[in-house]
Design a protein around this motif. Structure first.
Motif, mmCIF file in Angstrom:
data_model
loop_
_atom_site.group_PDB
_atom_site.id
_atom_site.type_symbol
_atom_site.label_atom_id
_atom_site.label_comp_id
_atom_site.label_asym_id
_atom_site.label_seq_id
_atom_site.Cartn_x
_atom_site.Cartn_y
_atom_site.Cartn_z
ATOM 1 N N ASN A 84 -44.719 37.105 -3.575
ATOM 2 C CA ASN A 84 -43.803 38.025 -4.247
ATOM 3 C C ASN A 84 -43.312 39.159 -3.358
ATOM 4 O OD1 ASN A 84 -46.230 39.384 -4.178
ATOM 5 N ND2 ASN A 84 -46.232 39.921 -6.340
ATOM 6 N N VAL A 85 -43.758 39.219 -2.086
ATOM 7 C CA VAL A 85 -43.254 40.245 -1.169
ATOM 8 C C VAL A 85 -42.485 39.633 -0.002
ATOM 9 C CG1 VAL A 85 -44.959 41.997 -1.758
ATOM 10 C CG2 VAL A 85 -45.458 40.374 0.082
ATOM 11 N N ILE A 86 -42.032 38.406 -0.172
ATOM 12 C CA ILE A 86 -41.222 37.744 0.844
ATOM 13 C C ILE A 86 -39.832 37.547 0.262
ATOM 14 C CG2 ILE A 86 -40.952 35.684 2.275
ATOM 15 C CD1 ILE A 86 -43.975 35.324 2.120
ATOM 16 N N ASN A 87 -38.804 37.939 1.033
ATOM 17 C CA ASN A 87 -37.453 37.847 0.476
ATOM 18 C C ASN A 87 -37.008 36.393 0.338
ATOM 19 O OD1 ASN A 87 -35.936 36.982 2.806
ATOM 20 N ND2 ASN A 87 -35.963 39.076 3.567
ATOM 21 N N SER A 88 -36.019 36.180 -0.492
ATOM 22 C CA SER A 88 -35.600 34.832 -0.870
ATOM 23 C C SER A 88 -35.106 33.990 0.299
ATOM 24 C CB SER A 88 -34.528 34.911 -1.958
ATOM 25 O OG SER A 88 -35.080 35.483 -3.124
ATOM 26 N N SER A 89 -34.407 34.595 1.256
ATOM 27 C CA SER A 89 -33.903 33.802 2.385
ATOM 28 C C SER A 89 -35.056 33.271 3.244
ATOM 29 C CB SER A 89 -32.923 34.615 3.242
ATOM 30 O OG SER A 89 -33.563 35.742 3.801
ATOM 31 N N ILE A 90 -36.092 34.080 3.426
ATOM 32 C CA ILE A 90 -37.256 33.611 4.182
ATOM 33 C C ILE A 90 -37.992 32.529 3.389
ATOM 34 C CG2 ILE A 90 -39.511 34.280 5.123
ATOM 35 C CD1 ILE A 90 -38.263 37.032 5.724
ATOM 36 N N ARG A 142 -61.419 43.494 1.585
ATOM 37 C CA ARG A 142 -60.143 42.994 1.079
ATOM 38 C C ARG A 142 -59.052 43.250 2.109
ATOM 39 N NH1 ARG A 142 -60.769 39.599 -2.758
ATOM 40 N NH2 ARG A 142 -58.636 39.936 -3.396
ATOM 41 N N LEU A 143 -58.078 42.370 2.144
ATOM 42 C CA LEU A 143 -57.001 42.439 3.130
ATOM 43 C C LEU A 143 -55.658 42.332 2.421
ATOM 44 C CD1 LEU A 143 -56.947 41.448 6.555
ATOM 45 C CD2 LEU A 143 -55.529 39.862 5.290
ATOM 46 N N ILE A 144 -54.716 43.121 2.845
ATOM 47 C CA ILE A 144 -53.356 43.048 2.305
ATOM 48 C C ILE A 144 -52.404 42.841 3.470
ATOM 49 C CG2 ILE A 144 -52.969 45.547 2.336
ATOM 50 C CD1 ILE A 144 -51.529 45.078 -0.416
ATOM 51 N N SER A 145 -51.356 42.084 3.246
ATOM 52 C CA SER A 145 -50.405 41.804 4.325
ATOM 53 C C SER A 145 -49.019 42.308 3.952
ATOM 54 C CB SER A 145 -50.374 40.309 4.637
ATOM 55 O OG SER A 145 -50.202 39.555 3.473
ATOM 56 N N ILE A 146 -48.294 42.740 4.986
ATOM 57 C CA ILE A 146 -46.942 43.258 4.825
ATOM 58 C C ILE A 146 -46.053 42.514 5.814
ATOM 59 C CG2 ILE A 146 -45.450 45.281 5.091
ATOM 60 C CD1 ILE A 146 -47.941 47.013 4.448
ATOM 61 N N VAL A 147 -45.009 41.899 5.315
ATOM 62 C CA VAL A 147 -44.054 41.192 6.160
ATOM 63 C C VAL A 147 -43.094 42.215 6.738
ATOM 64 C CG1 VAL A 147 -42.239 39.443 6.183
ATOM 65 C CG2 VAL A 147 -44.260 39.117 4.752
ATOM 66 N N CYS A 148 -42.724 42.044 8.023
ATOM 67 C CA CYS A 148 -41.797 42.987 8.647
ATOM 68 C C CYS A 148 -40.917 42.270 9.668
ATOM 69 C CB CYS A 148 -42.566 44.121 9.329
ATOM 70 S SG CYS A 148 -43.572 43.634 10.736
ATOM 71 N N ASP A 149 -39.875 42.969 10.122
ATOM 72 C CA ASP A 149 -39.045 42.413 11.182
ATOM 73 C C ASP A 149 -39.823 42.487 12.496
ATOM 74 O OD1 ASP A 149 -38.027 44.930 12.847
ATOM 75 O OD2 ASP A 149 -37.959 45.447 10.716
ATOM 76 N N TRP A 150 -39.422 41.669 13.460
ATOM 77 C CA TRP A 150 -40.177 41.597 14.703
ATOM 78 C C TRP A 150 -40.116 42.904 15.496
ATOM 79 C CZ3 TRP A 150 -44.309 39.876 16.305
ATOM 80 C CH2 TRP A 150 -44.645 39.943 17.647
ATOM 81 N N ASN A 151 -39.017 43.656 15.424
ATOM 82 C CA ASN A 151 -38.928 44.926 16.156
ATOM 83 C C ASN A 151 -39.999 45.912 15.693
ATOM 84 O OD1 ASN A 151 -36.739 44.074 17.701
ATOM 85 N ND2 ASN A 151 -35.255 44.851 16.241
ATOM 86 N N THR A 152 -40.220 45.991 14.392
ATOM 87 C CA THR A 152 -41.261 46.882 13.866
ATOM 88 C C THR A 152 -42.636 46.379 14.283
ATOM 89 O OG1 THR A 152 -39.844 47.457 11.990
ATOM 90 C CG2 THR A 152 -42.184 47.958 11.777
ATOM 91 N N ALA A 153 -42.839 45.078 14.199
ATOM 92 C CA ALA A 153 -44.125 44.506 14.619
ATOM 93 C C ALA A 153 -44.404 44.814 16.084
ATOM 94 C CB ALA A 153 -44.133 43.002 14.378
#
Length: 192
Positions: free
Chosen positions: A147-153, A32-43
């Motif tokens: 459900n883990v992506i903010n509304s502006s994105i 199983r795989l889970i994904s986390i969205v982040c800002d590019w600096n953290t990536a």
């Protein structure tokens, strides 16, 4: 609590949006795989640590980690725990193994910290079932729970889906944005 141990899998950019990164973690069986969205600096900070692109001994996270280890003579043990969802983000904590210490932290930064300090990451079992997908390591595409992506994105992604005439994706995104508006209206009426 039924926690699932997560292992770092990869970090990349979200296709079509170079400002946003995507961290993927797998369960120990790699099924199983889970994904986390982040800002590019953290990536990028994670990418540097994973690919060993530079000497990190004098970077802020590593220096702070060395300072913490030097000050904590009693060898306190910590782990990262993802416990739920809150306002389109994973509710994540650094937890003291032998104490009641809990420090709230962004999920993406917790992944970075786990790499720097070499501490494990866990996710609550029910949340893992709900948010994860089957790991298809032979593909370069990953589904992201909406459900883990903010509304502006989401709004930006909706506009791109419409431009690309991907009406099925656009419909799903539109439905999620409408659900969030209804929830906001319901919450504001409760507060009044």
């Amino acid at each position: 609590m039924n926690n699932v141990r997560l292992l770092f899998n990869s970090v990349s950019e979200i296709a079509g949006n170079e400002k946003i990164g995507l961290i993927t973690l797998t369960d120990e069986s790699h099924e199983r795989l889970i994904s986390i969205v982040c800002d590019w600096n953290t990536a990028e900070a994670i990418d540097i640590r994973v690919k060993h692109k530079m000497d990190k001994s004098n970077t802020l996270p590593e220096v702070m980690a060395a300072m913490l280890k030097a000050r904590c003579k009693d060898e306190r043990k910590y782990y990262v725990c993802i416990l739920g969802l809150e306002e389109e983000q994973y509710k994540t904590f650094i937890v003291g193994e032998d104490s009641a210490e809990m420090y709230k932290i962004k999920a993406s930064e917790a992944v970075l910290l786990s790499l720097v300090l070499d501490i494990p990451i866990y996710i609550e079992g029910t949340l893992m079932k709900k948010q994860s997908i089957k790991n298809r390591s032979c593909t370069d595409k990953v589904s992201i729970p909406i459900n883990v992506i903010n509304s502006s994105i989401l709004q930006e992604t909706l506009e791109r889906a419409i431009q690309a005439e991907d009406y099925e994706t656009a419909s799903k995104i539109h439905d999620e944005l409408e659900r969030r508006k209804r929830q906001e209206n319901k919450n504001s009426k409760i507060q009044d």
